[in-house]
Design a protein around this motif. Structure first.
Motif, mmCIF file in Angstrom:
data_model
loop_
_atom_site.group_PDB
_atom_site.id
_atom_site.type_symbol
_atom_site.label_atom_id
_atom_site.label_comp_id
_atom_site.label_asym_id
_atom_site.label_seq_id
_atom_site.Cartn_x
_atom_site.Cartn_y
_atom_site.Cartn_z
ATOM 1 N N GLN A 98 14.244 -8.817 13.117
ATOM 2 C CA GLN A 98 14.291 -7.393 13.377
ATOM 3 C C GLN A 98 15.227 -6.657 12.440
ATOM 4 O OE1 GLN A 98 16.171 -6.469 17.248
ATOM 5 N NE2 GLN A 98 16.777 -8.615 17.350
ATOM 6 N N ARG A 99 14.958 -5.360 12.294
ATOM 7 C CA ARG A 99 15.831 -4.476 11.540
ATOM 8 C C ARG A 99 17.077 -4.167 12.369
ATOM 9 N NH1 ARG A 99 12.862 -1.327 7.434
ATOM 10 N NH2 ARG A 99 14.639 0.118 7.377
ATOM 11 N N LEU A 100 18.206 -4.044 11.693
ATOM 12 C CA LEU A 100 19.466 -3.694 12.342
ATOM 13 C C LEU A 100 19.729 -2.218 12.070
ATOM 14 C CD1 LEU A 100 21.573 -6.842 11.371
ATOM 15 C CD2 LEU A 100 20.508 -6.364 13.583
ATOM 16 N N THR A 101 19.174 -1.371 12.896
ATOM 17 C CA THR A 101 19.220 0.065 12.624
ATOM 18 C C THR A 101 20.634 0.640 12.719
ATOM 19 O OG1 THR A 101 18.630 0.490 14.941
ATOM 20 C CG2 THR A 101 16.835 0.446 13.343
ATOM 21 N N LEU A 102 21.464 0.092 13.601
ATOM 22 C CA LEU A 102 22.838 0.593 13.703
ATOM 23 C C LEU A 102 23.624 0.287 12.442
ATOM 24 C CD1 LEU A 102 23.771 -0.332 17.403
ATOM 25 C CD2 LEU A 102 23.175 1.926 16.481
ATOM 26 N N VAL A 103 23.396 -0.878 11.859
ATOM 27 C CA VAL A 103 24.042 -1.222 10.591
ATOM 28 C C VAL A 103 23.552 -0.297 9.489
ATOM 29 C CG1 VAL A 103 24.308 -3.014 8.827
ATOM 30 C CG2 VAL A 103 24.401 -3.626 11.252
ATOM 31 N N GLU A 104 22.251 -0.049 9.467
ATOM 32 C CA GLU A 104 21.680 0.849 8.454
ATOM 33 C C GLU A 104 22.306 2.240 8.553
ATOM 34 O OE1 GLU A 104 17.295 -1.351 8.465
ATOM 35 O OE2 GLU A 104 17.515 0.662 9.275
ATOM 36 N N GLU A 105 22.420 2.736 9.769
ATOM 37 C CA GLU A 105 22.982 4.072 9.973
ATOM 38 C C GLU A 105 24.445 4.142 9.539
ATOM 39 O OE1 GLU A 105 22.323 4.812 14.078
ATOM 40 O OE2 GLU A 105 20.151 5.024 13.877
ATOM 41 N N SER A 106 25.188 3.060 9.770
ATOM 42 C CA SER A 106 26.604 3.054 9.384
ATOM 43 C C SER A 106 26.780 2.999 7.868
ATOM 44 C CB SER A 106 27.328 1.874 10.036
ATOM 45 O OG SER A 106 26.877 0.637 9.517
ATOM 46 N N LEU A 138 35.433 -1.039 -1.856
ATOM 47 C CA LEU A 138 34.583 -1.011 -0.659
ATOM 48 C C LEU A 138 34.039 -2.397 -0.332
ATOM 49 C CD1 LEU A 138 33.037 0.638 1.531
ATOM 50 C CD2 LEU A 138 31.159 0.814 -0.125
ATOM 51 N N SER A 139 34.123 -2.780 0.933
ATOM 52 C CA SER A 139 33.525 -4.020 1.409
ATOM 53 C C SER A 139 32.774 -3.742 2.695
ATOM 54 C CB SER A 139 34.586 -5.100 1.657
ATOM 55 O OG SER A 139 35.389 -4.762 2.780
ATOM 56 N N ALA A 140 31.830 -4.597 3.004
ATOM 57 C CA ALA A 140 31.016 -4.409 4.203
ATOM 58 C C ALA A 140 31.859 -4.464 5.471
ATOM 59 C CB ALA A 140 29.915 -5.460 4.246
ATOM 60 N N GLU A 141 32.927 -5.228 5.450
ATOM 61 C CA GLU A 141 33.785 -5.352 6.634
ATOM 62 C C GLU A 141 34.371 -4.006 7.047
ATOM 63 O OE1 GLU A 141 37.436 -8.186 8.287
ATOM 64 O OE2 GLU A 141 36.862 -8.236 6.171
ATOM 65 N N GLN A 142 34.566 -3.110 6.059
ATOM 66 C CA GLN A 142 35.120 -1.792 6.353
ATOM 67 C C GLN A 142 34.097 -0.883 7.039
ATOM 68 O OE1 GLN A 142 36.058 -0.840 2.294
ATOM 69 N NE2 GLN A 142 38.197 -1.481 2.470
ATOM 70 N N GLU A 195 28.188 -10.520 4.169
ATOM 71 C CA GLU A 195 28.056 -11.176 2.866
ATOM 72 C C GLU A 195 26.858 -10.641 2.088
ATOM 73 O OE1 GLU A 195 27.892 -15.390 3.394
ATOM 74 O OE2 GLU A 195 30.056 -15.588 3.716
ATOM 75 N N THR A 196 25.763 -10.399 2.784
ATOM 76 C CA THR A 196 24.551 -9.895 2.129
ATOM 77 C C THR A 196 24.779 -8.499 1.571
ATOM 78 O OG1 THR A 196 23.288 -11.152 3.768
ATOM 79 C CG2 THR A 196 22.056 -9.631 2.395
ATOM 80 N N ILE A 197 25.428 -7.657 2.356
ATOM 81 C CA ILE A 197 25.730 -6.295 1.892
ATOM 82 C C ILE A 197 26.720 -6.340 0.728
ATOM 83 C CG2 ILE A 197 26.810 -4.101 2.542
ATOM 84 C CD1 ILE A 197 25.719 -4.685 5.419
#
Length: 226
Positions: free
Chosen positions: A157-165, A175-179, A213-215
């Motif tokens: 599935q798509r992670l829409t909340l991650v996409e929106e953030s 910049l890192s994904a953890e932030q 890691e992917t981001i």
């Protein structure tokens, strides 16, 4: 207005094809599917028809807004991939239909992409968890984001909340994904199970790490090309 991946397209065909960077995630997945012999014979259409929660192509194809072309003696119909795979080993394909193509809209062929897979060893594994990301950058900001996860729920599935953030985030050297990405954006929308490859709790922890890691891999590509 779309790219057509014929139903007999093998993983090796895909790896060798000249495709935009948006397909890099799918090529990375292709290189980790089975052995070279399997990559030479196995098809992308077969991977989605198998409808395994651990099918490596599905998160990548979801990020590419893929649809499935089904053909029968009655004619053809196209349906979005998320409507084709209904659950483990279950699809909406009718008994008289075969998958003749996977269709990718040209509008989804933009941006950079990456894929990460976690297994018990490096090769010849079934995923414990896997993630795919596609990011589009304009004027130093993320303007489009597609993030998907597999092997952590009955259907990838798509992670829409991650996409929106991610959308609107300004790219900087630090910049890192953890932030940007919180585990609270991931855990509530996945429903992993306990099995021989890993527990549900482990998969939830692994999912957060893999997503980041992917981001981060996409962000590294963006900074390298700047």
């Amino acid at each position: 207005d779309h790219r057509r991946l014929g139903g007999a397209t093998t993983w090796t065909d895909l790896i060798r094809a000249d495709l935009p960077p948006a397909y890099d995630m799918l090529k990375l997945a292709a290189r980790e599917i089975g052995s070279i012999q399997i990559q030479n014979a196995g098809t992308i259409a077969g991977n989605i028809c198998n409808a395994s929660p651990a099918a490596d192509s599905v998160p990548c194809l979801l990020n590419l807004n893929a649809s499935v072309e089904l053909t029968s003696p009655k004619g053809k119909r196209n349906i979005p991939l998320e409507q084709f795979i209904l659950g483990p080993r279950k699809t909406s394909r009718q008994a008289d239909e075969i998958v003749t193509a996977i269709l990718i809209p040209k509008t989804a062929e933009t941006g950079l992409s990456s894929f990460r897979k976690l297994g018990a060893r490096k090769y010849l594994i079934i995923s414990i968890a896997m993630t795919a990301a596609r990011l589009v950058i304009n004027s130093g900001k993320i303007t489009q984001a597609a993030m998907s996860i597999g092997s952590c729920s009955p259907v990838a599935q798509r992670l829409t909340l991650v996409e929106e953030s991610l959308i609107g985030t300004k790219i900087s050297p630090s910049l890192s994904a953890e932030q940007v990405v919180s585990s609270d954006d991931i855990a509530p929308v996945i429903s992993p199970i306990d099995d021989t490859r890993g527990t549900a709790d482990y998969r939830i922890q692994a999912a957060t790490v893999l997503v980041r890691e992917t981001i981060d891999n996409c962000l590294d590509q963006i900074r390298a090309s700047a």
